[in-house]
Design an enzyme around this catalytic site. Structure first.
Site, PDB file in Angstrom:
ATOM      1  N   ASP A 217       0.797  -1.226   0.000  1.00 38.17           N
ATOM      2  CA  ASP A 217       0.000   0.000   0.000  1.00 38.17           C
ATOM      3  C   ASP A 217       0.829   1.275   0.000  1.00 38.17           C
ATOM      4  O   ASP A 217       0.374   2.306  -0.516  1.00 38.17           O
ATOM      5  CB  ASP A 217      -0.954   0.000   1.189  1.00 38.17           C
TER       6      ASP A 217
ATOM      7  N   VAL B  25      -7.429   2.983   2.401  1.00 35.88           N
ATOM      8  CA  VAL B  25      -6.833   2.400   1.194  1.00 35.88           C
ATOM      9  C   VAL B  25      -7.862   1.426   0.622  1.00 35.88           C
ATOM     10  O   VAL B  25      -7.912   0.258   0.990  1.00 35.88           O
ATOM     11  CB  VAL B  25      -5.491   1.716   1.490  1.00 35.88           C
TER      12      VAL B  25
ATOM     13  N   ASN C 185     -10.604  -0.536   0.663  1.00 37.08           N
ATOM     14  CA  ASN C 185     -11.560  -1.115   1.602  1.00 37.08           C
ATOM     15  C   ASN C 185     -11.151  -0.955   3.057  1.00 37.08           C
ATOM     16  O   ASN C 185     -11.990  -0.845   3.945  1.00 37.08           O
ATOM     17  CB  ASN C 185     -11.769  -2.605   1.302  1.00 37.08           C
ATOM     18  N   TYR C 186      -9.850  -0.948   3.328  1.00 37.57           N
ATOM     19  CA  TYR C 186      -9.374  -0.920   4.714  1.00 37.57           C
ATOM     20  C   TYR C 186      -9.118   0.495   5.192  1.00 37.57           C
ATOM     21  O   TYR C 186      -8.691   1.366   4.431  1.00 37.57           O
ATOM     22  CB  TYR C 186      -8.065  -1.709   4.849  1.00 37.57           C
ATOM     23  N   GLU C 187      -9.364   0.710   6.500  1.00 40.18           N
ATOM     24  CA  GLU C 187      -8.881   1.895   7.191  1.00 40.18           C
ATOM     25  C   GLU C 187      -7.693   1.494   8.058  1.00 40.18           C
ATOM     26  O   GLU C 187      -7.752   0.492   8.783  1.00 40.18           O
ATOM     27  CB  GLU C 187      -9.959   2.514   8.089  1.00 40.18           C
ATOM     28  N   TYR C 188      -6.643   2.285   7.962  1.00 36.46           N
ATOM     29  CA  TYR C 188      -5.468   2.116   8.813  1.00 36.46           C
ATOM     30  C   TYR C 188      -5.316   3.395   9.629  1.00 36.46           C
ATOM     31  O   TYR C 188      -5.110   4.481   9.075  1.00 36.46           O
ATOM     32  CB  TYR C 188      -4.211   1.883   7.979  1.00 36.46           C
TER      33      TYR C 188
ATOM     34  N   HIS D 117      -1.209  -8.390   7.208  1.00 41.10           N
ATOM     35  CA  HIS D 117      -0.867  -6.975   7.095  1.00 41.10           C
ATOM     36  C   HIS D 117       0.523  -6.824   7.706  1.00 41.10           C
ATOM     37  O   HIS D 117       0.680  -6.903   8.923  1.00 41.10           O
ATOM     38  CB  HIS D 117      -1.860  -6.098   7.854  1.00 41.10           C
TER      39      HIS D 117
ATOM     40  N   ASP E  29      15.554   5.677  12.628  1.00 41.34           N
ATOM     41  CA  ASP E  29      16.901   6.250  12.653  1.00 41.34           C
ATOM     42  C   ASP E  29      17.065   6.899  14.024  1.00 41.34           C
ATOM     43  O   ASP E  29      16.705   8.059  14.229  1.00 41.34           O
ATOM     44  CB  ASP E  29      17.061   7.267  11.522  1.00 41.34           C
TER      45      ASP E  29
ATOM     46  N   ASP F 282      26.502   4.549  12.144  1.00 40.70           N
ATOM     47  CA  ASP F 282      25.220   5.245  12.105  1.00 40.70           C
ATOM     48  C   ASP F 282      24.097   4.272  11.761  1.00 40.70           C
ATOM     49  O   ASP F 282      23.432   4.381  10.731  1.00 40.70           O
ATOM     50  CB  ASP F 282      25.266   6.394  11.093  1.00 40.70           C
TER      51      ASP F 282
ATOM     52  N   HIS G 175      -4.397 -12.382   9.623  1.00 39.21           N
ATOM     53  CA  HIS G 175      -5.842 -12.244   9.776  1.00 39.21           C
ATOM     54  C   HIS G 175      -6.572 -13.471   9.230  1.00 39.21           C
ATOM     55  O   HIS G 175      -6.739 -13.627   8.022  1.00 39.21           O
ATOM     56  CB  HIS G 175      -6.314 -10.986   9.046  1.00 39.21           C
TER      57      HIS G 175
END
Length: 688
Positions: free
Chosen positions: A303, A384, A386-389, A440, A447, A594, A605
Site C-alpha cells: 500500500d 486504502v 476497503n481498509y482503514e489504517y 498486514h 533512525d 550510524d 488475519h
C-alpha cells in the site's frame, strides 16, 4: 517562472503555492523538450541529507537548499521521469530531469477514479454485468488494486467487482461479483477479463448486511455521553510543525508515501534536550492474501509503494476521530495535473489519560502515592480502498514512545472459487461471500539518535533475551535466570526473528554516554509485539518483493538513498530490491556506522464472522522504552492531582453490594487501607 516561497524550517512540507510553482516549472521544461500528455504522479519536498540537517541544527545559518522531488509521466515518449526543482532562489527552476527505465510509478487517487471510470465504460464489462443481472452502473463498485504477478506488460490495474443492492449506501462487500477486469492505464482501456467460473457465473450473493447508519434501526439506548474536558486547555505548545509537551520536543512532517514522519525527537533532562530519534516513520506495508485459487494469486498489495498512505489520508472529524482539545495539521499534496491538494485536518494532536503512571501504597501506614499517566497522541488515518489504517504515535511522561496501528474498515470479499461450497482459504461471512486469509505486514524505519548530537552515528544495536541458568553450583535451587545481550555487528548477523518464549527485544546503545549507576551505555529498547512473519514461501514472488517481512528486525548503516525496504519503485516490481539487495554487502553496523533499524510487525488475519459487515479495530505495533537512559524514573516530578471532576456513582449499590462482600480485595479492606481512607486520604485529597 514563479518566485520561490519562504519557509520556516528545512523539513517543512511544501505549501500549496510551492506545489503549483513546481508543476509550472516542470510543464515548461516538458514543453521545451517536446513531451506531451504530461501527468504528475508526485510533487513533494526532497528532504535535505542527514549531514545537511545536522549542520543546520548546529548552525541555523547553514540553511540547505530547498528542493522539490517530482515524478512526472509523459507517455509514450518518456513514461517515467524523476525531476528535481530548485526552490531556494528567486525563481523555481528544474535542476534535473532523469528518465527512469523499466519501472512503474505509484498509483494515485486520480488513477483509481480513472480506472473505475474506464472499467464501467467498457462494453465487455457491461456485458458481463448484464449476464449477472446488473444493469445500473451507478450501483457497481470497482475496487481498484495494483496487480501482483503481472500477466503481461503495461501500467496495469485489476478490479474486484461489487454491487450495491438497491442503494448506493448498501454494503457492496456483501455482493461480490466473480469476474476481474484488468486495464492498462496508459492505453486507457480494459485489456483482459478473468472469469474463473468460465461461462457458468455463480449467483450473486443477495443478502444485504449493512453498517451505514441509515440502515440501522435498533440502537442501544443506555449509552450516556462521555466528554474529554480540559478546562484550562491543552498542555502542549505548537509552533509551525514543532511540538513541545511534558519535556518532549518533536518535529513532524507529512508526505504522500509515508504519511506522518517524526523528526528530531528529544526529551528534556539534566538541563538539556537529549536526542532520542533523528527520523522515524512507517516506510512500507505488504498485504498478501493466502488464497492460491486463480485469480487470487495476484492479490497482494504494497500500500505504501503502490499508492502511498499520505495521499489516502482522511480529513479527520472533531469529536469523532479525536476527542478533547485538538490541534490539527493540514496536509498539502498534489494531483495528476500538478495542482495542490489540501487535506484539511489530516493529522490530529491531542492529549489523553492513559491510566496509572505509577503507584505505591505503604501497607504499614496506608499512605498512597499515585500519579495518573498522560500521553500525547499524534495520529492520522488512511483509507486504502476497503481498509482503514489508523496510525498513532504515543509519547508518555516516563520517556516511553509507542506506535500503534489500528485496522478497521471493510474486508475485501470475493465470491467462492470454482467448485467450492465453503472456502478453504477464508471464512464464509455471509452465504456465498468469502473473506480470505491474509496478512498486514508493516515496516518502520527507525533512525535513532540516543543521546547523540551526531544523529546516532556512534550507536550500536544489541539483542536481549532471557535464559534459565543451567543446573550446577551457581544455580543450586534451579531458580536462576539471566538476561543475555548479544551485539549485532553486521547486516548479516542483524537479520533477526524475535522469540516470544525468550522475551526477545533489542537495545539501541550509545557507548559514548554512560549511566551514572550501572556504568553501561545509555540505551532505549525496542520491544516488539511479536507476530508471525511472512507466511508466503521464500521462492514466491510475494517473498521476493516483500522480503523485509520475513524478519522482525534488520539493521543497516545509514545511507540517505536507502529509504524504502521493498525498493523505490514497488508497483509491479519483480523483487530483489531494498533490504534484500542492501544486506548482501554485509556492511558493519557497529558503533560509528550510524545504524538504522527496520522493524517489521503486523497482523495475520484469519477472518471472523464478527469482522463483517464492518471490522472492529484490531491493533498491532511496538514500543520504544528507556533502558538505562535516565538516572531513575523520569516521571517522579509529575505532580499529584486528584481529579475533582470524577464523581461517585451507584454509591448505595456499591455499599450494599460488591464492596461489602470483598474483604482483602479492597486492599486490607478492614485494616490499614481503612486507616488510610479515614486518615491520610482526608489530609491530602488522595484519590486512590
Amino acid at each position: 517562472m514563479t518566485k520561490a516561497i519562504s519557509y520556516n524550517h528545512p523539513l517543512d512540507p511544501l505549501v500549496a503555492q510551492e506545489v503549483e510553482t513546481c508543476s509550472h516549472a516542470c510543464a515548461l521544461y516538458a514543453a521545451e523538450a517536446g513531451h506531451q500528455n504530461v501527468r504528475f504522479n508526485l510533487i513533494s519536498l526532497k528532504e535535505p541529507t542527514k549531514a545537511e540537517l545536522l549542520a543546520y541544527e548546529a548552525d541555523e545559518s547553514a540553511v540547505p537548499a530547498r528542493t522539490a522531488y517530482c515524478i512526472v509521466q509523459a507517455f509514450p515518449k518518456s513514461p517515467v521521469n524523476e525531476v528535481e526543482v530548485e526552490l531556494s532562489g528567486d525563481i523555481a527552476k528544474v535542476r534535473s530531469w532523469k528518465q527512469v527505465e523499466g519501472v512503474e510509478p505509484p498509483l494515485s487517487p486520480d488513477d483509481c477514479f480513472l480506472g473505475e471510470k474506464i472499467a464501467k465504460a467498457d462494453p465487455e464489462v457491461q456485458e458481463q454485468l448484464k449476464l449477472r443481472g446488473v444493469t445500473d452502473l451507478d450501483l457497481v463498485a470497482c475496487d481498484t488494486w495494483s496487480v501482483h504477478m503481472v500477466p503481461f506488460e503495461g501500467r496495469l490495474m485489476q478490479m474486484w467487482m461489487y454491487y450495491h443492492n438497491g442503494s448506493p449506501d448498501d454494503n457492496q462487500y456483501a455482493h461480490p461479483l466473480d469476474f476481474v477486469p484488468i486495464l492498462d492505464l496508459d492505453l486507457g482501456k480494459v485489456v483482459r477479463i478473468d472469469q474463473p467460473h468460465h461461462d457458468k457465473p455463480p449467483k450473486m450473493p443477495s443478502e444485504n448486511y449493512n453498517y451505514h447508519r441509515s440502515f440501522i434501526t435498533d440502537w442501544r439506548t443506555d449509552l450516556k455521553p462521555w466528554n474529554a474536558d480540559q478546562p484550562d486547555g491543552p498542555s502542549f505548545k505548537v509552533e509551525g510543525n514543532s511540538i513541545v509537551w511534558q519535556k518532549w520536543h518533536i518535529r513532524t512532517s507529512f508526505n504522500s508515501r509515508e504519511g506522518l514522519v517524526l523528526h528530531n525527537v528529544g526529551y528534556e533532562d539534566e538541563g538539556r534536550v537529549r536526542p532520542i530519534i533523528h527520523r522515524a516513520s512507517l516506510v512500507e506495508m505488504a498485504v498478501p492474501y493466502g488464497d492460491p485459487n486463480a485469480p487470487f494469486q495476484r492479490k497482494c498489495a504494497f500500500d505504501m509503494g503502490d499508492i502511498g498512505l499520505g495521499c489516502c489520508a482522511n480529513s479527520l472529524a472533531l469529536g469523532c476521530d479525536c476527542l478533547g482539545h485538538i490541534h490539527y495539521f493540514d496536509a498539502v499534496l498534489s494531483d495528476s495535473k500538478g495542482g495542490a491538494v489540501v487535506i484539511p485536518q489530516a493529522v490530529c494532536l491531542h492529549e489523553e489519560d492513559a491510566g496509572i503512571l505509577w503507584k505505591h501504597v505503604d501497607y504499614r501506614t496506608g499512605h498512597a502515592e499515585v500519579r495518573r499517566s498522560r500521553r500525547l497522541v499524534l495520529s492520522f488515518i488512511s483509507t486504502v480502498v476497503n481498509y482503514e489504517y489508523a496510525f498513532y504515535w504515543y509519547f508518555y511522561q516516563d520517556g516511553t514512545i509507542k506506535h500503534e496501528v489500528k485496522l478497521t474498515g471493510m474486508l475485501s470479499t470475493n465470491a467462492l472459487s470454482f467448485g467450492e461450497t465453503a472456502p478453504e482459504y477464508g471464512t464464509l461471512v455471509v452465504e456465498g461471500v468469502n473473506a480470505q486469509n491474509h496478512q498486514h505486514m508493516f515496516c518502520a524505519r527507525l533512525d535513532m539518535a540516543i543521546d547523540d548530537d551526531e544523529g546516532g552515528k556512534g550507536l550500536y544495536v544489541s539483542e536481549m533475551h532471557v535464559e534459565a541458568m543451567p543446573d550446577g553450583k551457581e544455580n543450586p535451587y534451579g531458580n536462576g535466570f539471566v538476561g543475555v545481550e548479544m551485539p549485532l555487528t553486521s547486516e548479516g548477523s542483524a537479520c533477526r526473528v524475535a522469540d516470544a518464549s525468550k522475551g526477545t527485544y533489542w537495545k539501541i546503545n550509545n557507548p559514548a554516554s554512560r549511566h551514572a549507576s550501572t556504568g553501561k551505555p545509555v540505551a532505549y529498547k525496542l520491544m516488539p509485539q511479536i507476530s508471525p512473519t511472512l507466511m508466503a514461501k521464500p521462492y514466491s514472488l510475494i517473498a521476493k518483493r516483500g522480503r523485509f517481512a520475513s524478519k522482525h528486525l534488520w539493521v543497516t548503516p545509514h545511507q540517505d538513498q536507502e529509504q524504502y525496504p521493498a525498493g523505490n519503485w514497488v508497483l509491479q516490481s519483480k523483487g530483489g530490491e531494498g533490504l534484500e539487495k542492501w544486506i548482501k554487502q554485509d556492511r558493519s553496523v557497529e558503533s560509528g556506522s550510524d545504524p538504522v533499524l527496520w522493524h517489521c510487525f503486523g497482523l495475520t488475519h484469519i477472518v471472523r464472522p464478527e469482522d463483517f459487515p464492518v471490522m472492529p479495530v484490531e491493533s498491532t505495533g511496538f514500543t520504544l522504552k528507556p533502558s538505562g537512559f535516565f538516572r531513575g524514573n523520569p516521571g517522579l516530578d509529575v505532580p499529584y492531582q486528584a481529579n475533582k471532576a470524577s464523581k461517585l456513582c451507584c454509591h448505595e449499590q456499591a455499599t450494599n453490594g460488591h464492596s461489602n462482600m470483598n474483604g482483602h480485595a479492597n486492599g486490607h479492606a478492614n485494616g490499614h487501607a481503612n486507616v488510610h481512607a479515614n486518615g491520610h486520604a482526608s489530609d491530602n485529597g488522595d484519590a486512590d
